[in-house]
Design an enzyme around this catalytic site. Structure first.
Site, PDB file in Angstrom:
ATOM      1  N   ALA A 104       0.762  -1.097   0.054  1.00  0.00           N
ATOM      2  CA  ALA A 104       0.051   0.100  -0.032  1.00  0.00           C
ATOM      3  C   ALA A 104       0.838   0.994   0.047  1.00  0.00           C
ATOM      4  O   ALA A 104       0.621   2.236  -0.652  1.00  0.00           O
ATOM      5  CB  ALA A 104      -0.878   0.287   1.321  1.00  0.00           C
TER       6      ALA A 104
ATOM      7  N   ASP B 207       2.499   1.640  -3.602  1.00  0.00           N
ATOM      8  CA  ASP B 207       1.328   2.125  -4.319  1.00  0.00           C
ATOM      9  C   ASP B 207       1.216   3.870  -4.205  1.00  0.00           C
ATOM     10  O   ASP B 207       1.063   4.388  -5.073  1.00  0.00           O
ATOM     11  CB  ASP B 207       0.249   1.313  -4.167  1.00  0.00           C
TER      12      ASP B 207
ATOM     13  N   SER C  72      20.851 -23.515 -27.743  1.00  0.00           N
ATOM     14  CA  SER C  72      20.084 -24.381 -26.743  1.00  0.00           C
ATOM     15  C   SER C  72      21.070 -25.512 -26.184  1.00  0.00           C
ATOM     16  O   SER C  72      22.341 -25.102 -26.443  1.00  0.00           O
ATOM     17  CB  SER C  72      18.944 -25.031 -27.523  1.00  0.00           C
TER      18      SER C  72
ATOM     19  N   GLU D 217      24.193 -24.306 -12.289  1.00  0.00           N
ATOM     20  CA  GLU D 217      23.120 -23.419 -11.792  1.00  0.00           C
ATOM     21  C   GLU D 217      21.848 -24.115 -12.076  1.00  0.00           C
ATOM     22  O   GLU D 217      21.816 -25.165 -12.598  1.00  0.00           O
ATOM     23  CB  GLU D 217      23.134 -22.203 -12.661  1.00  0.00           C
TER      24      GLU D 217
ATOM     25  N   LYS E 191      18.376 -24.982 -13.844  1.00  0.00           N
ATOM     26  CA  LYS E 191      17.731 -24.717 -14.985  1.00  0.00           C
ATOM     27  C   LYS E 191      16.393 -24.238 -14.863  1.00  0.00           C
ATOM     28  O   LYS E 191      15.317 -25.029 -14.459  1.00  0.00           O
ATOM     29  CB  LYS E 191      17.855 -26.252 -16.009  1.00  0.00           C
TER      30      LYS E 191
ATOM     31  N   ASP F 147      12.417 -23.330 -15.490  1.00  0.00           N
ATOM     32  CA  ASP F 147      11.577 -23.801 -16.527  1.00  0.00           C
ATOM     33  C   ASP F 147      10.864 -22.538 -16.896  1.00  0.00           C
ATOM     34  O   ASP F 147       9.363 -22.423 -16.341  1.00  0.00           O
ATOM     35  CB  ASP F 147      10.734 -24.883 -15.734  1.00  0.00           C
TER      36      ASP F 147
ATOM     37  N   ARG G 101      13.620 -15.942 -28.097  1.00  0.00           N
ATOM     38  CA  ARG G 101      14.694 -16.712 -28.779  1.00  0.00           C
ATOM     39  C   ARG G 101      14.481 -16.833 -30.223  1.00  0.00           C
ATOM     40  O   ARG G 101      15.114 -16.818 -30.945  1.00  0.00           O
ATOM     41  CB  ARG G 101      14.824 -18.022 -27.909  1.00  0.00           C
TER      42      ARG G 101
ATOM     43  N   GLU H  17      15.996 -16.139 -17.897  1.00  0.00           N
ATOM     44  CA  GLU H  17      14.863 -17.083 -18.200  1.00  0.00           C
ATOM     45  C   GLU H  17      13.506 -16.100 -17.557  1.00  0.00           C
ATOM     46  O   GLU H  17      13.687 -15.910 -16.518  1.00  0.00           O
ATOM     47  CB  GLU H  17      14.846 -18.457 -17.383  1.00  0.00           C
TER      48      GLU H  17
ATOM     49  N   TYR I 192      20.952 -15.676 -16.602  1.00  0.00           N
ATOM     50  CA  TYR I 192      21.926 -16.540 -16.502  1.00  0.00           C
ATOM     51  C   TYR I 192      23.354 -16.391 -17.386  1.00  0.00           C
ATOM     52  O   TYR I 192      24.225 -16.930 -17.511  1.00  0.00           O
ATOM     53  CB  TYR I 192      21.349 -18.033 -16.602  1.00  0.00           C
TER      54      TYR I 192
ATOM     55  N   LYS J  95      19.168 -33.010 -16.649  1.00  0.00           N
ATOM     56  CA  LYS J  95      17.831 -32.920 -16.320  1.00  0.00           C
ATOM     57  C   LYS J  95      17.510 -34.007 -15.113  1.00  0.00           C
ATOM     58  O   LYS J  95      18.336 -34.882 -15.335  1.00  0.00           O
ATOM     59  CB  LYS J  95      16.870 -33.160 -17.611  1.00  0.00           C
TER      60      LYS J  95
ATOM     61  N   CYS K 124     -24.232 -36.987  -1.380  1.00  0.00           N
ATOM     62  CA  CYS K 124     -22.573 -37.023  -0.936  1.00  0.00           C
ATOM     63  C   CYS K 124     -22.472 -38.677  -0.634  1.00  0.00           C
ATOM     64  O   CYS K 124     -23.161 -39.410  -0.134  1.00  0.00           O
ATOM     65  CB  CYS K 124     -22.327 -36.358   0.593  1.00  0.00           C
TER      66      CYS K 124
ATOM     67  N   CYS L  79     -22.235 -39.428   3.391  1.00  0.00           N
ATOM     68  CA  CYS L  79     -23.287 -39.239   4.190  1.00  0.00           C
ATOM     69  C   CYS L  79     -24.594 -39.199   3.633  1.00  0.00           C
ATOM     70  O   CYS L  79     -25.677 -39.354   4.425  1.00  0.00           O
ATOM     71  CB  CYS L  79     -23.089 -38.055   5.281  1.00  0.00           C
TER      72      CYS L  79
ATOM     73  N   CYS M 202     -20.754 -31.177  -0.257  1.00  0.00           N
ATOM     74  CA  CYS M 202     -21.822 -32.054   0.614  1.00  0.00           C
ATOM     75  C   CYS M 202     -22.395 -30.847   1.442  1.00  0.00           C
ATOM     76  O   CYS M 202     -21.635 -29.912   2.128  1.00  0.00           O
ATOM     77  CB  CYS M 202     -21.032 -32.774   1.254  1.00  0.00           C
TER      78      CYS M 202
ATOM     79  N   CYS N 277     -20.911 -33.859   8.154  1.00  0.00           N
ATOM     80  CA  CYS N 277     -20.747 -35.110   7.402  1.00  0.00           C
ATOM     81  C   CYS N 277     -19.304 -35.653   8.043  1.00  0.00           C
ATOM     82  O   CYS N 277     -18.341 -34.776   8.098  1.00  0.00           O
ATOM     83  CB  CYS N 277     -20.613 -34.537   5.934  1.00  0.00           C
TER      84      CYS N 277
HETATM   85  S1  IVH Z   1      22.277 -21.327 -20.499  1.00  0.00           S
HETATM   86  C1  IVH Z   1      23.262 -22.102 -24.728  1.00  0.00           C
HETATM   87  N1  IVH Z   1      21.291 -21.388 -18.063  1.00  0.00           N
HETATM   88  O1  IVH Z   1      17.240 -24.011 -21.174  1.00  0.00           O
HETATM   89  C2  IVH Z   1      22.058 -21.777 -24.294  1.00  0.00           C
HETATM   90  N2  IVH Z   1      19.628 -21.926 -19.900  1.00  0.00           N
HETATM   91  O2  IVH Z   1      17.696 -25.941 -23.163  1.00  0.00           O
HETATM   92  C3  IVH Z   1      22.138 -20.760 -23.003  1.00  0.00           C
HETATM   93  N3  IVH Z   1      17.454 -22.357 -19.191  1.00  0.00           N
HETATM   94  O3  IVH Z   1      17.201 -21.976 -24.064  1.00  0.00           O
HETATM   95  C4  IVH Z   1      21.432 -21.511 -22.051  1.00  0.00           C
HETATM   96  N4  IVH Z   1      17.695 -22.107 -17.038  1.00  0.00           N
HETATM   97  O4  IVH Z   1      15.815 -21.195 -21.870  1.00  0.00           O
HETATM   98  C5  IVH Z   1      20.983 -21.805 -19.391  1.00  0.00           C
HETATM   99  N5  IVH Z   1      20.411 -21.455 -15.988  1.00  0.00           N
HETATM  100  C6  IVH Z   1      20.213 -21.537 -17.262  1.00  0.00           C
HETATM  101  C7  IVH Z   1      18.955 -21.716 -17.734  1.00  0.00           C
HETATM  102  C8  IVH Z   1      18.866 -21.962 -19.162  1.00  0.00           C
HETATM  103  C9  IVH Z   1      16.982 -22.237 -18.180  1.00  0.00           C
HETATM  104  C10 IVH Z   1      16.950 -22.582 -20.646  1.00  0.00           C
HETATM  105  C11 IVH Z   1      16.889 -21.805 -21.601  1.00  0.00           C
HETATM  106  C12 IVH Z   1      17.431 -22.125 -22.946  1.00  0.00           C
HETATM  107  C13 IVH Z   1      17.267 -23.715 -22.365  1.00  0.00           C
HETATM  108  C14 IVH Z   1      18.243 -24.727 -23.034  1.00  0.00           C
END
Ligand code: IVH
Length: 673
Positions: free
Chosen positions: A35, A38, A83, A115, A117, A119, A138, A183, A235, A321, A415, A418, A433, A438
């Site tokens: 608050a 804001d 990737s 580090e 990964k 999602d 990307r 990410e 990252y 993974k 239900c 009961c 219910c 119950c």
């Molecule tokens: S390094 C060379 N670090 O994973 C690509 N990627 O399968 C650089 N991702 O497209 C990626 N956490 O979207 C890197 N700590 C991390 C990540 C990360 C998630 C994703 C990223 C990338 C995909 C690769």
């Protein structure tokens, strides 16, 4: 305020707002309330309206302001967005190292930076003279889409970089252009809230947080993106600011003001990387966001470059993974479960299948809308998914595999426990219910109360609870604390020892934190997180019980529905009575897990033998615990005191032999006073 004063005030407000944004969205800390923040933003907006010439690109008011687009424009990436190659086992990780070693002179030492990964989806951010200029997806790695407007709405992304903390040489390079990759993701909490809101509005729900993040960032209207509360973790630092290792790149990212490097680890061997992978595997269910693996980078930047690229992925990095969390199976039946709030939840009974290392035979279907959305029928082949430690979900039906014998699910009118009529509460998706008494509701309420995250009472499984309920001994949680050993011994399955153990466990659980106490009450929509928020905000149960919905609503993360539910809960006489009974029955709400009281007995291990004249055994145990000591059943050399009552047993003898200090009843009573 004159123009000059306004200009200064605008500058100060921007810095102040930015400071609190950084604390909250990057460091996960909070110094002032929503608050209050804001209110500062509101003042800034007002001043900028009056003096638009002072609006700058990095003003917090510029985060959401853009008009909806017709389409995204294309952006060519300065350096390809690559990737990663995936690995799923230690062997694959070792193979990766062996392969890498072949590309460099023999004996070259390898360090790694490991580090999380995240999602979500990868984006690239470009800053000119420290000001956020352009951001893109990307795409195919060479060309992405310009989503600058949407990225600006993500509060974890700085609109202006911080240069003060950079080393001097990095400073001058940073002034030109900086490119950062990372990410965009959605936290578990936001994802769940979004999906339940979508379901309520009868809109498409998202199968996983990655889809939710991607869908949110690719909205043509930035206002929608803003409402999705996305987050960002950096990252990679593409620009050369003098970093020689990936670890240094992360340090620079943090100095620039990014959220980066949470949980990351510098490793000097592949064995250490393996240990990190295992460690994260153990905690990832509890992290506030989803990670589907770890990313391992060859730490040395020169070495990383030397290793080069194969196909679309750098050789120097690997996505290690966790095992797949999805599998296919058959829905053998759909049955209805009655929860502690009376809501009827359809549950799919599945042909058992292994998902991420454990066998799954049930999946929650949440509600009838979810069944409709998925289009799932009894007999269908479905994809099940496990996220963290939660009950698995059905995420998709494979209709092409149908035989024609599949049956649609119909919500029962009565239900199943009961037999009372089933009703649908106004404005809600759940069927309920209609009977507050119950058995299922009371039983589930008790199960919730004793569960790990609530009172955490050992030895009170569903069968025992049912037995206590049926014997009329425990109808509500407060009854637990007045149970005595002699109530239990006549029951089947209870011997003297097990009765004593259960009473001990119940008594041992009496000290709970305020957050656990709130959670244990089982208020609809109040999970562990909300309970913590409430405990922090109100401090005492009386204040919480008296809070009007408006006050509850003002708390971050508590919306109308939750606020109303809490208010309704405490408006019920029966519930207020339960709270009173719990507190009078011996429940002690503590600031910490255990009472921290400075008494001569704090931290001591105490045995009681023989009969005490002034109190029962249970009372003695309770006093011992209140004094911060531990009640133990047998004497050993680790025992601190043995309290000797009338007709002491062999324990007194043993204490004498071991030289354990003995206390008379009178001495004990003075010590626990
Ligand atoms: S390094 C060379 N670090 O994973 C690509 N990627 O399968 C650089 N991702 O497209 C990626 N956490 O979207 C890197 N700590 C991390 C990540 C990360 C998630 C994703 C990223 C990338 C995909 C690769």
């Amino acid at each position: 305020m004159d123009r000059h004063a306004a200009q200064i005030r605008i500058q100060k407000l921007k810095a102040e707002i930015n400071h609190h944004r950084y604390l909250y969205h990057v460091l996960d800390r909070e110094e002032i309330s929503d608050a209050a923040l804001d209110s500062l933003k509101h003042e800034l907006e007002g001043l900028e309206r009056q003096y638009p010439e002072f609006i700058t690109l990095d003003s917090p008011t510029q985060r959401v302001g853009g008009e909806p687009l017709d389409a995204f424009t294309k952006v060519s990436h300065s350096a390809r967005m690559l990737s990663l190659v995936d690995a799923f086992s230690y062997e694959e990780l070792q193979d990766w190292q062996i392969r890498n070693e072949k590309f460099v002179p023999p004996g070259t030492p390898f360090d790694y930076y490991a580090e999380l990964k995240m999602d979500g989806l990868a984006v690239t951010l470009i800053y000119h003279a420290g000001i956020f200029w352009k951001g893109a997806t990307r795409g195919d790695g060479v060309t992405g889409e310009d989503i600058t407007q949407n990225l600006k709405t993500i509060e974890a992304i700085p609109l202006k970089l911080e240069f003060k903390k950079l080393p001097a040489e990095a400073h001058s390079r940073a002034e030109k252009e900086i490119e950062v990759r990372g990410e965009v993701f959605m936290t578990k909490k936001v994802f769940e809230r979004l999906n339940s809101e979508q379901a309520k509005k009868k809109l498409q729900t998202f199968a996983n947080p990655r889809n939710a993040a991607a869908g949110s960032v690719r909205q043509l209207d930035p206002k929608i993106t803003a409402s999705r509360q996305l987050s960002f973790m950096a990252y990679d630092l593409i620009t050369d600011l003098g970093q020689t290792t990936h670890k240094e790149a992360h340090e620079l990212l943090k100095q620039l003001g990014f959220r980066a490097g949470e949980q990351n680890k510098f490793c000097t061997s592949i064995e250490q990387v393996e240990a990190y992978h295992e460690m994260i595997g153990g905690i990832r269910g509890k992290l506030p966001y989803w990670t589907d693996g770890i990313v391992v980078n060859v730490n040395d930047v020169r070495l990383f470059k030397q290793l080069g690229v194969i196909g679309k992925a750098p050789r120097g990095a690997l996505a290690y993974k966790y095992p797949a969390e999805q599998a296919t199976t058959i829905v053998e039946d759909i049955q209805v479960q009655v929860g502690r709030t009376g809501a009827l939840t359809p549950v799919a009974h599945l042909k058992p299948v292994k998902v991420a290392g454990s066998t799954v035979s049930r999946a929650t279907l949440h509600n009838v809308d979810e069944i409709e959305r998925l289009g799932v029928r009894i007999g269908d082949t479905v994809i099940v998914q496990k996220a963290g430690d939660v009950i698995p979900d059905i995420v998709q039906v494979l209709p092409k595999l149908r035989t024609g014998k599949e049956k649609k699910f119909v919500m029962p009118r009565k239900c199943p426990v009961c037999g009372s009529p089933v009703v649908r509460r106004e404005g809600e998706v759940a069927f309920c219910c209609s009977n507050k008494q119950c058995y299922a509701q009371q039983h589930e309420g008790l199960r919730h109360f004793v569960s790990k995250a609530a009172f955490n009472i050992d030895g009170l499984g569903p069968k025992i609870l049912e037995q206590l309920f049926r014997a009329d001994l425990v109808k509500n949680p407060a009854d637990l604390f007045s149970l005595r050993e002699l109530d239990l011994t006549p029951l089947e399955r209870f011997a003297e020892k097990s009765a004593e153990n259960l009473i001990t466990a119940i008594q041992a659980s009496r000290h709970v934190t305020f957050a656990r106490f709130i959670y244990a009450l089982g208020i609809r929509h109040v999970g562990e997180e909300t309970a913590i928020d409430l405990a922090e905000r109100f401090g005492t149960i009386d204040k919480l019980m008296a809070a009007p919905p408006g006050e509850l609503n003002a708390i971050r993360d508590i919306g109308d529905v939750v606020a109303r539910s809490i208010h309704e809960y405490f408006s019920s006489k029966q519930n207020r009575e339960l709270v009173r009974k719990l507190l009078q029955g011996g429940v002690v709400v503590t600031a910490e897990r255990r009472p921290v009281r400075v008494t001569p007995l704090a931290g001591k291990k105490i045995v009681v033998t023989g009969t005490l004249a002034s109190m029962s055994r249970d009372e003695a145990k309770a006093r011992i615990r209140e004094a911060g000591a531990d009640w133990v059943s047998s004497v050993s050399k680790n025992t601190d005191y043995v309290v000797v009552g009338a007709d002491p047993g062999s324990k007194a003898e043993k204490a004498r032999k071991l030289g354990v200090k003995m206390l008379s009843e009178a001495e004990f009573v003075t010590m626990v006073k």
